[in-house]
Design an enzyme around this catalytic site. Structure first.
Site, PDB file in Angstrom:
ATOM      1  CD  GLU A  74      -3.037  -1.845   5.719  1.00 42.30           C
ATOM      2  OE1 GLU A  74      -3.334  -2.723   6.281  1.00 42.30           O
ATOM      3  OE2 GLU A  74      -2.769  -0.664   6.128  1.00 42.30           O
ATOM      4  CD  GLU A  75      -1.653   2.220   7.378  1.00 35.91           C
ATOM      5  OE1 GLU A  75      -2.424   1.859   8.264  1.00 35.91           O
ATOM      6  OE2 GLU A  75      -0.566   2.199   7.505  1.00 35.91           O
ATOM      7  CG  ASP A  98       1.930  -3.480   5.408  1.00 38.83           C
ATOM      8  OD1 ASP A  98       2.759  -2.438   5.705  1.00 38.83           O
ATOM      9  OD2 ASP A  98       1.049  -3.517   5.296  1.00 38.83           O
ATOM     10  CG  HIS A 156       0.003   3.210  12.322  1.00 39.61           C
ATOM     11  ND1 HIS A 156      -1.183   2.479  12.411  1.00 39.61           N
ATOM     12  CD2 HIS A 156       0.389   2.809  11.263  1.00 39.61           C
ATOM     13  CE1 HIS A 156      -1.359   1.588  11.522  1.00 39.61           C
ATOM     14  NE2 HIS A 156      -0.450   1.771  10.702  1.00 39.61           N
ATOM     15  CG  ASP A 207       2.546   0.821   7.953  1.00 43.07           C
ATOM     16  OD1 ASP A 207       2.195   0.039   6.761  1.00 43.07           O
ATOM     17  OD2 ASP A 207       1.701   0.935   8.883  1.00 43.07           O
ATOM     18  CG  HIS A 242      -0.421  -0.021   2.624  1.00 40.54           C
ATOM     19  ND1 HIS A 242      -0.205   1.124   3.281  1.00 40.54           N
ATOM     20  CD2 HIS A 242       0.111  -1.168   3.437  1.00 40.54           C
ATOM     21  CE1 HIS A 242       0.099   0.642   4.504  1.00 40.54           C
ATOM     22  NE2 HIS A 242       0.517  -0.384   4.730  1.00 40.54           N
ATOM     23  CG  ASP A 285      -3.105   3.711   2.215  1.00 40.42           C
ATOM     24  OD1 ASP A 285      -2.544   2.617   2.019  1.00 40.42           O
ATOM     25  OD2 ASP A 285      -4.236   3.831   3.122  1.00 40.42           O
TER      26      ASP A 285
END
Ligand code: BES
Ligand code: MN
Ligand code: MN
Length: 456
Positions: A154-155, A181, A428, A120, A87, A89
């Site tokens: 994805e997020e 990931d 994150h 990530d 991903h 995003d």
């Protein structure tokens, strides 16, 4: 200079590989933020442009949400068909004041690329892009028929991807799916992940009056929304840390004695782990090792809570409303929809008199397990042995990548989770990083995995 054409290209292009990742990291492709829509698309377009330039049939595809990048390069002579999923995003960068540099102006600090998305997942999926492009440059053709599927949602739980995959099944047919990931074990012990958790995410809103009340004039005679919510949330677990939702554990598959023995052999230091998390206790379900809880047991957490007076100073008030965000991580064979219903019912049962409860179901995703003996796993392990000089350790994770179970089911394909990051990458979180050496290692492992797949 090495005789291996691949190694030669990797050496020659090393700087370029870093700089190109920096360009991708500069694009703030935050999928949850409506103000970043155009930036999300810009990240997709950048990937398409690079892959098309290298001779892939590449385009952004509309799903109803943020676009997916689909890029294919196929010889079609019976060589293995590989799909690489990742991903582009990223999560929001806030709180911004806790970053030591601009989250979207990558820089190398202490040997790591620091930027939102570095680990990530831009850095990891881009390592696959560079691995494939290096093979192409070194040999003029890829050893496998390769498709990249790189998504932009994805997020936020991949809300549009599974229906799109179902519609596009034929174009996505593959023998092996590769996903990077996730995180390796501490001290850079290479890992292949064979278990992901599922999830169910709820928001609970309570109301005890149609307006806030003076706590002197009304206190002692009325319910309090914040207190009602606290009572309800406190009833979700028992004093020992077991989840107290009736039926919650009914479908949980016990791990086998063999897997438990295998877990005990994983190099894992609970104290170092607690220190890296910055915590001073490791509470949870009794009678289970910490690693068993983290990887194989379902969990329930309060992700956020609000209501009542939040300002400076004091305000004597009885709040009329309060809310909390509650999510569960799920394991085989729990059903996310069923668990959502059980948690909702239990919250309603726990509501004190005069408390109106509304529960909003925010998202659901399935857990996934991968086989340990597939051709994809064998190839990835061989690549790791070649690059790292040691065998990978097979691990599970508490994290979720909801589309993995859908890919397994819809494409009936083996999915290999080839971890490139570290648990200390602060995904994150402020100051997200991806070790620079591990990025270049990832490029090499990706290329070697495709070569190993082609050897059969
Ligand atoms: N890459 C993570 C998943 C992950 C985290 C794997 C840690 C291994 C270790 C992924 O981008 C992610 O954050 N997933 C979300 C899914 C959610 C938004 C549905 C997660 O796990 O919270
Ligand atoms: Mn991710
Ligand atoms: Mn993530």
């Amino acid at each position: 200079m090495s005789d291996d054409p691949l190694k030669r290209v990797l050496d020659e292009r090393r700087e370029r590989h870093t700089e190109d990742l920096f360009d991708l990291l500069r694009i703030p492709s935050i999928s949850t933020d409506p103000a970043r829509r155009a930036d999300v698309r810009r990240a997709a377009d950048a990937l398409v442009a690079e892959l098309a330039d290298a001779g892939f049939e590449a385009a952004t595809e509309e799903t109803g949400g943020h676009p997916v990048v689909l890029a294919r390069r196929q010889v079609g002579d019976g060589r293995p068909r590989v799909l690489i999923y990742g991903h582009y995003d990223v999560q929001p960068a806030d709180p911004l004041e806790l970053w030591d540099s601009d989250p979207f102006e990558p820089e190398v600090r202490d040997g790591a690329i620091v930027a939102r998305g570095a680990s990530d997942d831009k850095g990891q999926v881009y390592a696959h892009v560079k691995g494939a492009l290096a093979l192409l440059e070194a040999y003029g053709e890829l050893p496998v028929d390769l498709t990249f599927l790189i998504e932009g949602e994805e997020e936020i739980g991949s809300p549009h991807l599974a229906p799109w995959v179902e519609r596009e099944r034929e174009r996505l047919e593959a023998d092996v799916v590769l996903v990077s990931d996730g995180a390796m074990l501490p001290d850079r012990v290479p890992t292949i992940t064979y278990g992901l958790k599922g999830m169910t995410y709820l928001e609970v809103r309570v109301r005890t009056s149609d307006h806030d009340l003076h706590s002197g004039a009304f206190g002692g005679g009325v319910p309090n929304a914040a207190a009602s919510l606290a009572t309800m949330l406190a009833g979700l677990k028992d004093a020992d840390g077991r989840i107290a939702v009736p039926g919650f554990y009914d479908e949980v598959a016990e791990i086998t004695e063999e897997e438990r023995a295998q877990l005990a052999r994983v190099p894992f230091d609970p104290e170092a782990w607690a220190a890296s998390a910055g915590v001073h206790a490791t509470p949870g379900e009794p009678g289970r090792s910490l690693l068993e809880r983290l990887w194989t047991r379902p969990t329930l957490d309060v992700n956020g809570i609000g209501g009542g007076f939040q300002g400076d100073g004091s305000k004597t008030v009885i709040p009329a409303t309060a809310f909390a965000k509650v999510s569960c991580r799920l394991v085989p064979n729990q059903d996310p929809l069923r668990i959502a219903e059980l948690v909702e019912r239990h919250l309603r049962d726990l509501a004190p008199a005069g408390t109106e409860v509304e529960v909003v179901h925010l998202n659901h995703g399935d857990w996934a397990l991968s086989p340990l003996d597939g051709r994809g796993v064998r190839a990835a392990a061989e690549a790791i042995r070649r690059v790292d000089g040691r065998d990978p350790v097979f691990v599970r994770t508490g994290g979720s990548i909801p589309i993995v179970a859908d890919l397994q089911r819809l494409l009936e394909v083996e999915v290999v989770l080839l971890d490139m990051g570290l648990e200390t990458d602060r995904i994150h979180s402020p100051n997200e990083r991806f070790d620079l050496e591990l990025y270049h290692r990832g490029i090499q492992v990706s290329a070697e995995t495709l070569r190993a797949l082609a050897r059969g």
